[in-house]
Design an enzyme around this catalytic site. Structure first.
Site, PDB file in Angstrom:
ATOM      1  N   LYS A  69       0.847  -1.210   0.000  1.00 46.42           N
ATOM      2  CA  LYS A  69       0.000   0.000   0.000  1.00 46.42           C
ATOM      3  C   LYS A  69       0.880   1.257   0.000  1.00 46.42           C
ATOM      4  CE  LYS A  69      -2.287  -1.445   3.671  1.00 46.42           C
ATOM      5  NZ  LYS A  69      -1.699  -2.791   3.811  1.00 46.42           N
ATOM      6  N   ARG A 222       6.604  -8.211   1.943  1.00 44.63           N
ATOM      7  CA  ARG A 222       7.461  -7.819   3.070  1.00 44.63           C
ATOM      8  C   ARG A 222       8.086  -9.051   3.722  1.00 44.63           C
ATOM      9  NH1 ARG A 222       4.463  -4.260   6.408  1.00 44.63           N
ATOM     10  NH2 ARG A 222       5.528  -2.526   5.408  1.00 44.63           N
TER      11      ARG A 222
HETATM   12  P1  ADP Z   1       2.092  -1.941   3.243  1.00 44.79           P
HETATM   13  O1  ADP Z   1       2.124  -0.442   3.143  1.00 44.79           O
HETATM   14  O2  ADP Z   1       0.925  -2.550   2.545  1.00 44.79           O
HETATM   15  O3  ADP Z   1       2.242  -2.461   4.645  1.00 44.79           O
HETATM   16  P2  ADP Z   1       4.620  -1.739   1.858  1.00 44.79           P
HETATM   17  O4  ADP Z   1       4.247  -0.924   0.671  1.00 44.79           O
HETATM   18  O5  ADP Z   1       5.354  -1.036   2.952  1.00 44.79           O
HETATM   19  O6  ADP Z   1       3.349  -2.503   2.440  1.00 44.79           O
HETATM   20  O7  ADP Z   1       5.491  -2.968   1.309  1.00 44.79           O
HETATM   21  C1  ADP Z   1       6.405  -3.667   2.115  1.00 44.79           C
HETATM   22  C2  ADP Z   1       7.668  -4.001   1.329  1.00 44.79           C
HETATM   23  O8  ADP Z   1       7.337  -5.003   0.376  1.00 44.79           O
HETATM   24  C3  ADP Z   1       8.221  -2.815   0.532  1.00 44.79           C
HETATM   25  O9  ADP Z   1       9.414  -2.383   1.083  1.00 44.79           O
HETATM   26  C4  ADP Z   1       8.507  -3.347  -0.844  1.00 44.79           C
HETATM   27  O10 ADP Z   1       9.892  -3.544  -0.991  1.00 44.79           O
HETATM   28  C5  ADP Z   1       7.872  -4.698  -0.904  1.00 44.79           C
HETATM   29  N1  ADP Z   1       6.789  -4.750  -1.891  1.00 44.79           N
HETATM   30  C6  ADP Z   1       5.466  -4.623  -1.644  1.00 44.79           C
HETATM   31  N2  ADP Z   1       4.740  -4.809  -2.751  1.00 44.79           N
HETATM   32  C7  ADP Z   1       5.622  -5.078  -3.738  1.00 44.79           C
HETATM   33  C8  ADP Z   1       5.467  -5.389  -5.135  1.00 44.79           C
HETATM   34  N3  ADP Z   1       4.262  -5.506  -5.695  1.00 44.79           N
HETATM   35  N4  ADP Z   1       6.583  -5.576  -5.857  1.00 44.79           N
HETATM   36  C9  ADP Z   1       7.806  -5.515  -5.269  1.00 44.79           C
HETATM   37  N5  ADP Z   1       8.011  -5.263  -3.966  1.00 44.79           N
HETATM   38  C10 ADP Z   1       6.940  -5.039  -3.191  1.00 44.79           C
END
Ligand code: ADP
Length: 341
Positions: A69, A222
């Site tokens: 997200k 993650r």
């Molecule tokens: P959320 O905000 O949903 O908790 P994040 O955007 O912080 O999740 O994502 C966590 C980690 O996972 C990020 O640092 C990123 O490196 C990795 N990540 C998430 N989605 C993807 C994706 N679709 N492709 C590559 N890496 C991703």
């Protein structure tokens, strides 16, 4: 016992993850793996907004932690060529703080509010006029001399993120032009993410080791990135630094992450339903007491993946363990359970 948030397979960000999260975060739609529909829709919205010189429509991103997200919010800002301002629901304590945030926004900027379901009602109400009409009312002065001033804001995009759509108020939800629900990733998508991250971190990894890590990462990028980093540690100590299938398996086994991506706490959850309550149904409050965990933790942390994978089911009378749970723990399902599933 390990705290829920400290598990190797916790989807919440942990302190040692942070520098890596920044390094591994895709900055463009092209590097973002999976979530095809959302990605292609957002791409269109950004392009259309850019051509019109307007902000992207307000976007709500829902889904469990660790699915991308925050990453999508960053990509939206990068692709639209504007600044991203990040905050979270609990961090905006009163209307004044909201006004300070909003008046800092430049035209078409993106305001990202994580855990948007945790805004206070007063702040939330103020946000409505901000997102609808790009104006905000601020009270100036005190007591009988207080004056209400209306401040015009630059047009901006609100990107809200929530793990619990159910907790978001209807008026708030209806303010978003595009509500998007992120899904758990398929193993081949996660495997691509692991391979990409390994490349960025300079880790030598074989394709079958990437797949093994992907298969045990609970559909969550993650977690995949974290297990990759732990795998690298084992590879450096146990083998010559290369992460092959054998080392990946060994490291995951040692971290207590089984073939289905479940750890000790997941198995304990299922064992309690099976051994203490004959496979269920058992009420969530009873389970929370038996596991000494708050109900919220069960609902937010343990259950989403177990439900999605079909290890447990939610019924009107409580949680039940499915046949898949029985067989995963090497137990035979009672006949009542066989009828159910
Ligand atoms: P959320 O905000 O949903 O908790 P994040 O955007 O912080 O999740 O994502 C966590 C980690 O996972 C990020 O640092 C990123 O490196 C990795 N990540 C998430 N989605 C993807 C994706 N679709 N492709 C590559 N890496 C991703």
């Amino acid at each position: 016992m390990v705290e829920a948030a400290e598990r190797s397979i916790s989807a919440e960000a942990q302190e040692p993850d942070r520098p890596y999260e920044v390094a591994l975060r895709p900055a463009r739609f092209d590097d973002f793996v999976g979530q095809e529909k959302i990605r292609s829709n957002l791409r269109v919205f950004v392009e259309a907004a850019r051509r019109r010189g307007e902000p992207v429509d307000h976007v709500l991103l829902c889904g469990p932690p660790g699915l991308g997200k925050t990453t999508l919010a960053l990509i939206l800002a990068e692709e639209r060529g504007v600044h991203l301002h990040m905050t979270s629901g609990p961090a905006i304590e009163h209307k004044g703080q909201l006004a300070a945030l909003l008046t800092k926004l430049e035209p078409n900027d993106i305001l990202f509010i994580d855990e948007i379901h945790r805004l206070t009602p007063a702040v939330e109400e103020n946000l409505y006029t901000a997102v609808e009409d790009f104006r905000i009312d601020v009270v100036h002065g005190d007591g009988p001399y207080a004056q209400s001033l209306q401040l015009r804001l630059h047009p901006f995009t609100l990107v809200g993120a929530t793990t619990r759509t159910g907790l978001l108020s209807n008026p708030m939800r209806s303010r978003f032009g595009y509500p998007a629900r992120l899904e758990y990733y398929a193993p081949d998508e996660l495997s691509k993410i692991v391979t990409r991250s390994a490349g960025l971190l300079g880790i030598e990894i074989t394709p079958d080791a990437s797949q093994e890590i992907a298969a045990r990462s609970r559909g969550t990028p993650r977690i995949a990135n974290r297990l990759l980093r732990r795998g690298r540690d084992f590879a450096e100590v146990l083998s010559n630094g290369a992460l092959d299938l054998e080392t990946a398996r060994e490291s995951l086994d040692r971290l207590d992450v089984d073939r289905a991506g479940l750890d000790d706490m997941d198995r304990k959850y299922m064992r309690v339903i099976i051994e203490h309550y004959d496979g269920g149904p058992v009420g969530i409050e009873t389970l929370a007491a038996a596991l000494s965990e708050p109900r919220d933790t069960l609902e937010d942390v343990y259950e989403p993946y177990l439900l999605q994978q079909g290890f447990i089911a939610r019924t009107a009378r409580g949680r039940t363990a499915t046949r898949k749970a029985f067989s995963h723990l090497g137990k035979s399902a009672p006949s009542s359970q066989r009828d159910l599933f």
